[in-house]
Design a protein around this motif. Structure first.
Motif, PDB file in Angstrom:
ATOM      1  N   ARG A  31       0.843  -1.199   0.000  1.00 32.34           N
ATOM      2  CA  ARG A  31       0.000   0.000   0.000  1.00 32.34           C
ATOM      3  C   ARG A  31       0.888   1.263   0.000  1.00 32.34           C
ATOM      4  NH1 ARG A  31      -2.436   3.603   2.749  1.00 32.34           N
ATOM      5  NH2 ARG A  31      -1.188   3.299   4.608  1.00 32.34           N
ATOM      6  N   ARG A  32       1.922   1.237   0.814  1.00 31.54           N
ATOM      7  CA  ARG A  32       2.807   2.413   0.885  1.00 31.54           C
ATOM      8  C   ARG A  32       3.604   2.605  -0.401  1.00 31.54           C
ATOM      9  NH1 ARG A  32       4.954   3.040   7.071  1.00 31.54           N
ATOM     10  NH2 ARG A  32       3.032   2.358   8.031  1.00 31.54           N
ATOM     11  N   LEU A  33       4.051   1.492  -0.980  1.00 32.55           N
ATOM     12  CA  LEU A  33       4.800   1.579  -2.241  1.00 32.55           C
ATOM     13  C   LEU A  33       3.901   2.109  -3.356  1.00 32.55           C
ATOM     14  CD1 LEU A  33       6.807  -1.743  -2.009  1.00 32.55           C
ATOM     15  CD2 LEU A  33       7.808   0.548  -2.208  1.00 32.55           C
ATOM     16  N   GLN A  35       1.505   4.105  -2.968  1.00 32.02           N
ATOM     17  CA  GLN A  35       1.240   5.516  -2.650  1.00 32.02           C
ATOM     18  C   GLN A  35       2.460   6.392  -2.930  1.00 32.02           C
ATOM     19  OE1 GLN A  35      -1.150   6.301   1.097  1.00 32.02           O
ATOM     20  NE2 GLN A  35       0.753   7.366   1.600  1.00 32.02           N
ATOM     21  N   ASP A  36       3.635   5.912  -2.524  1.00 30.93           N
ATOM     22  CA  ASP A  36       4.824   6.768  -2.534  1.00 30.93           C
ATOM     23  C   ASP A  36       5.799   6.503  -3.677  1.00 30.93           C
ATOM     24  OD1 ASP A  36       3.685   7.540  -0.174  1.00 30.93           O
ATOM     25  OD2 ASP A  36       5.078   6.422   1.095  1.00 30.93           O
ATOM     26  N   GLY A  37       5.626   5.415  -4.413  1.00 30.41           N
ATOM     27  CA  GLY A  37       6.615   5.061  -5.430  1.00 30.41           C
ATOM     28  C   GLY A  37       7.846   4.438  -4.796  1.00 30.41           C
ATOM     29  N   GLU A  38       8.972   4.451  -5.492  1.00 31.44           N
ATOM     30  CA  GLU A  38      10.195   3.806  -4.993  1.00 31.44           C
ATOM     31  C   GLU A  38      10.627   4.409  -3.648  1.00 31.44           C
ATOM     32  OE1 GLU A  38      14.051   2.284  -7.275  1.00 31.44           O
ATOM     33  OE2 GLU A  38      14.228   4.392  -6.749  1.00 31.44           O
ATOM     34  N   ARG A  39      10.993   3.511  -2.733  1.00 31.62           N
ATOM     35  CA  ARG A  39      11.439   3.948  -1.405  1.00 31.62           C
ATOM     36  C   ARG A  39      12.699   3.204  -1.009  1.00 31.62           C
ATOM     37  NH1 ARG A  39       6.564   4.921   2.791  1.00 31.62           N
ATOM     38  NH2 ARG A  39       8.373   5.004   4.164  1.00 31.62           N
ATOM     39  N   THR A  43      13.196   2.881   5.089  1.00 31.00           N
ATOM     40  CA  THR A  43      12.272   3.986   5.372  1.00 31.00           C
ATOM     41  C   THR A  43      10.831   3.546   5.606  1.00 31.00           C
ATOM     42  OG1 THR A  43      11.745   4.366   3.041  1.00 31.00           O
ATOM     43  CG2 THR A  43      13.679   5.514   3.920  1.00 31.00           C
ATOM     44  N   PHE A  44      10.634   2.240   5.722  1.00 30.26           N
ATOM     45  CA  PHE A  44       9.271   1.750   5.951  1.00 30.26           C
ATOM     46  C   PHE A  44       9.011   1.684   7.442  1.00 30.26           C
ATOM     47  CE2 PHE A  44      10.333   0.293   1.765  1.00 30.26           C
ATOM     48  CZ  PHE A  44       9.157   0.422   1.059  1.00 30.26           C
ATOM     49  N   SER A  78      10.528  -0.879  -5.228  1.00 25.17           N
ATOM     50  CA  SER A  78       9.371  -0.319  -5.933  1.00 25.17           C
ATOM     51  C   SER A  78       8.385  -1.434  -6.272  1.00 25.17           C
ATOM     52  CB  SER A  78       9.811   0.398  -7.208  1.00 25.17           C
ATOM     53  OG  SER A  78      10.512  -0.497  -8.041  1.00 25.17           O
TER      54      SER A  78
END
Lengths: 104, 104
Positions: A31-33, A35-39, A43-44, A78
């Motif tokens: 869900r976070r990926l 939303q935010d794209g590559e991380r 940082t999770f 990603s």
């Protein structure tokens, strides 16, 4: 730059993809990926030890849900949205919607 | 007539639904139910022992994917399509499409 091994699009297995998505922590990571794209890997902000998180990323990566890119000591993660949409149209969108994430 | 216990629509858990769908045999059972509608319990011609099949139906039922209706010694199983579509729009359709089943 080193690329971690992950399945090709045509090697995706539906049951494995659904299994990878069947854990609340992994669902949250996806869900976070989405939303935010590559991380960057560290940082999770989820409630899991580093080892557990590594395991979750491994399950997601081996099912084809995520791509891991390594740059020196850093790893960037990603979502393989294009590959997933091509193999299983509508699936990721429906899962993200059900998980409370915004669509595309 | 006796109705086996199963969760209400608002008790469905996304991770549990995805887990229930993450097994090839359970996916096949769901695919057949989507195709044929309600079926008697013993008419699923899949490669599994009776005990294994019972376990699979239990996982599917507890996640909210199927409804079991008992009439005397017979049990009839159906897909809870309306409930699933209401709770997780597009999810079952995308899974069935990915599993090679016809849509609605």
């Amino acid at each position: 730059m080193r690329v971690v091994q992950q399945p090709e699009r045509d090697q995706f297995d539906l049951a494995a993809v659904l299994y990878a998505l069947s854990d609340p922590t992994r669902l949250e990571l996806v869900r976070r990926l989405a939303q935010d794209g590559e991380r960057a890997c560290g940082t999770f902000d989820v409630c899991a030890t580093k080892a557990t998180l590594s395991h979750h990323f491994k399950v997601l990566r081996e099912a084809g849900l995520i791509h891991t890119r390594a740059e020196g000591v850093y790893r960037f993660i990603s979502l393989r949205r294009r590959d997933l949409d091509a193999r299983f149209p509508g699936l990721l969108k429906a899962v993200l919607k059900a998980a409370g994430a915004p669509g595309r």
